[in-house]
Design a protein around this motif. Structure first.
Motif: not given
Length: 546
Positions: A208, A210, A241-243, A266-268, A270-272, A275
């Motif tokens: 991931v 950022r 944020l790139s996944v 971007f928080d955790a 939003e990352e999950r 993803s």
């Protein structure tokens, strides 16, 4: 967060551990064994209440080798109640490097927050959207509309399947003016994975990425020219944020979310969420690709079977008629006590022999394709002269060329020696000459052989119907032909087999053509481990000066 549920399951289905908290979370007593990776009486469900397909459940994904860290899982228990669980599913490797077990850890979520429910709703909508069409790429623009402006000001979906170039398949910006600028930027300056800083780490490591804000320093570092820098400044500044779009062990591309508000990082969660959405998108894209390939394989198979049955029947028909006619003549003459004329027998046997040879070539081609597909193409190398092989093949084709009124010419002033498999080399030259005679329209066919240092070059040139530019790229593929099978027979395998043999030698073969004026096939082969004096003593003579 409460006590942790703990489950350890072997790949065979045996449950090694299932603690009391897991029993409370899933609403079932500790099982001793699981069938097909399913917890007894439980269903993993989407926000809309529909069950997840088996391959999308956390357990099955982990058994496939993927570490799963979802936002919140929703589980329908046997008693009809729903459990919201935040958890992880981690594959455990055995000594052989394969997944031997899965460790499942869960924490109960008493009241899912609004953001979690919104994420679940978006995932359900995304699944329904992608499931509407076999052509998953056609839905990707709509997929981005679920993210913009809900989670970000802009979004990109970039694909880079293994062995293929990078391409942006969907882009969107909430601001109409910036949407046009973003499209122009991507069209004029396509993403380049080879440029440092130009694309995130997701394409290299699958991690991931950022970018808090696209600063002036970042623009200056990756801009190709002043116009590129201008477009980036007008589209930005944005955080990113790139996944990875990961499916079945491959990185197919990246999903990138843009946000202009620097204070809203971007928080955790939003990352999950992103993803998980990227993983599902990748699965849909991969499944759509596999379905397209399966349909194309079925189409090619059906087309090939039709062509093969026609080609196999073509020599059988005259062979059968000639044999039947000879049989009737022999019966009549025997009844009358007369001898069978030798010339009639010889004529019939000549036809039979020609058609049997044709059948034999067709069967040999089918066997070669089978060997190539199975990786069983074996080469027995020996020292050969390519010029002599070319001359011998032309001698064999001389009678057939004479029947078509075609002149065969050979330009091979010196021996060109290398280490090759004789039978396979003859097969390659035969295929190219046969192809030239078939489509040469009776015009001269010229073979040229020359040595260029460690390479041997064979050129076969005809002056026939030629090949359209769009067909040149596919004529070396299986069952592909640039002409109608109504006017020209064949299985469409000769050039495919030629390319496979040439590549097994470490060489390459290609073609150039002008429709209506003929085609030129160029074969380049490494000469292998031969004495250096052969490269010098037998080189083509250079220009002389008076």
């Amino acid at each position: 967060m409460g006590v942790e549920g703990f489950v350890l399951i072997e790949r065979t289905g045996n449950v090694l551990a299932f603690n009391t908290q897991a029993t409370l979370h899933f609403g079932i007593p500790a099982p001793t064994r699981l069938e097909h990776g399913r917890l007894p009486g439980c269903e993993w469900v989407r926000a809309d209440g529909t069950p997840l397909p088996p391959h999308e459940t956390p357990l099955e994904r982990a058994f496939a080798g993927e570490p799963v860290d979802a936002t919140v899982w929703e589980v329908l228990r046997p008693d009809g109640t729903r459990a919201f669980l935040r958890g992880t599913a981690v594959p455990v490797q055995g000594g052989d490097g394969q997944v031997a077990a899965v460790l499942l850890r869960t924490h109960g979520v008493e009241a899912p927050p609004g953001a979690v429910l919104e994420a679940s709703r978006l995932l359900a909508e995304a699944g329904a959207l992608l499931g509407e069409s076999v052509d998953a790429e056609s839905q990707l623009e709509l997929l981005l509309k679920l993210l913009v402006p809900t989670l970000g000001d802009g979004a990109l979906l970039i694909l880079k399947p293994p062995g293929e170039p990078v391409r942006v398949v969907a882009s969107l910006h909430a601001d109409e003016g910036r949407h046009g600028l973003l499209r122009e930027l991507l069209q004029r300056y396509p993403p380049d994975p080879s440029m440092p800083g130009g694309l995130p780490e997701v394409f290299v490591s699958g991690a991931v990425g950022r970018l808090c804000i696209m600063s002036e320093e970042h623009v200056a570092a990756i801009a190709q020219d002043t116009e590129h820098a201008r477009l980036m400044r007008e589209v930005g500044p944005h955080g990113c944020l790139s996944v990875p779009l990961g499916a079945r062990g491959s990185i197919l591309g990246a999903l990138m979310l843009l946000r202009s508000n620097v204070l809203h990082a971007f928080d955790a969660e939003e990352e999950r969420f992103l993803s998980e959405l990227a993983h599902r998108t990748a699965l849909y894209l991969e499944n759509a690709r596999l379905l397209r390939e399966a349909r194309e394989a079925v189409r090619q198979r059906d087309e090939f079977l039709g062509i093969a049955s026609h080609e196999l029947k073509t020599p059988l028909t005259p062979l059968s008629l000639k044999v039947q006619l000879l049989q009737k003549q022999v019966v009549v003459l025997a009844r009358e006590g007369k001898p069978v004329p030798t010339e009639r027998v010889a004529e019939t046997l000549d036809v039979v022999q020609r058609q049997v040879r044709r059948l034999s070539r067709l069967v040999d081609n089918l066997l070669d394709v089978s060997r190539i597909t199975a990786g069983r193409l074996r080469l027995e190398l020996e020292e050969l002269d390519l010029a002599s092989v070319a001359a011998e093949i032309l001698y064999r084709f001389a009678p057939a060329a004479a029947q078509h009124g075609t002149e065969l010419e050979l330009d091979a002033p010196v021996p060109v020696v290398g280490r090759w498999d004789r039978l396979r080399l003859e097969q390659v030259v035969t295929n190219l000459v046969s192809n030239a005679l078939k489509y040469g329209a009776g015009h001269p066919v010229v073979l040229s052989v020359e040595g260029q240092g460690p390479l041997a070059r064979l050129t076969v040139r005809d002056h026939g119907i030629g090949i359209e530019p769009q067909d040149l790229a596919r004529i070396f593929e299986r069952f592909e032909r640039a002409v109608s099978d109504r006017h020209y027979g064949g299985l469409g395998l000769g050039l495919y087999i030629t390319r496979q043999i040439v590549e097994a030698f470490g060489g390459k073969v290609g073609a150039t053509s002008v429709p209506g004026q003929g085609s030129t096939f160029l074969l380049e082969l490494p000469r292998g481990d031969i004495p250096e004096e052969w490269l010098i003593a037998h080189a083509a003579p250079g220009p002389t000066s008076d």
